[in-house]
Design a protein around this motif. Structure first.
Motif, short mmCIF file in Angstrom:
data_model
loop_
_atom_site.label_atom_id
_atom_site.label_comp_id
_atom_site.label_asym_id
_atom_site.label_seq_id
_atom_site.Cartn_x
_atom_site.Cartn_y
_atom_site.Cartn_z
N GLU A 1 0.76 -1.22 0.06
CA GLU A 1 -0.05 0.17 0.10
C GLU A 1 0.92 1.20 -0.08
N ARG A 2 1.93 1.33 0.79
CA ARG A 2 2.71 2.43 0.63
C ARG A 2 3.49 2.42 -0.45
N GLU B 1 0.98 4.38 -2.58
CA GLU B 1 0.95 5.81 -2.35
C GLU B 1 2.15 6.57 -2.80
#
Length: 124
Positions: free
Chosen positions: A22-23, A26
């Motif tokens: 997820e990072r 992002e």
């Protein structure tokens, strides 16, 4: 080897990949295709390459064959490994394996893994 391509590698041991992936998203990274790899490492009977910290590998992934030479690794204090890496796609992994064996290099280790390569958009 001056001007040879270098690989810079950072590996992460994760209990849960979800937050890490997820990072990456992002930060603008996008996952590539899932690749199933079979990797065979070759050396002569004396283990010359391994004793020098080098590797000769034939990788088969998604129907492609790849021959790779990895030079001795240089490890930085922060755990980042850099080494010369020469790699070329080959028409037949089986034929390259036969050539290496005729030259006296024998398979001494096999490992299989699934790989997803993440990429960032080119800022330029």
């Amino acid at each position: 080897m001056t001007g040879a391509p270098e690989e810079t590698e950072v590996k992460f041991r994760l209990a849960d990949r979800g937050p890490f992936e997820e990072r990456l998203r992002e930060l603008g990274a996008r996952p590539g295709h899932l690749e199933d790899e079979i990797n065979d490492l070759f050396d002569d009977p004396a283990g010359t390459l391994r004793s020098r910290g080098e590797a000769l590998r034939v990788r088969t992934t998604n129907g492609r064959g790849i021959l790779t030479f990895k030079g001795k690794a240089n490890m930085s204090e922060d755990g980042v490994k850099t080494r010369v890496e020469l790699e070329t796609e080959v028409e037949s992994a089986e034929t390259v394996t036969a050539i290496l064996e005729q030259l006296g290099y024998l398979p001494h280790f096999r490992y299989e893994k699934l790989r997803i390569t993440w990429s960032f958009a080119d800022p330029g």
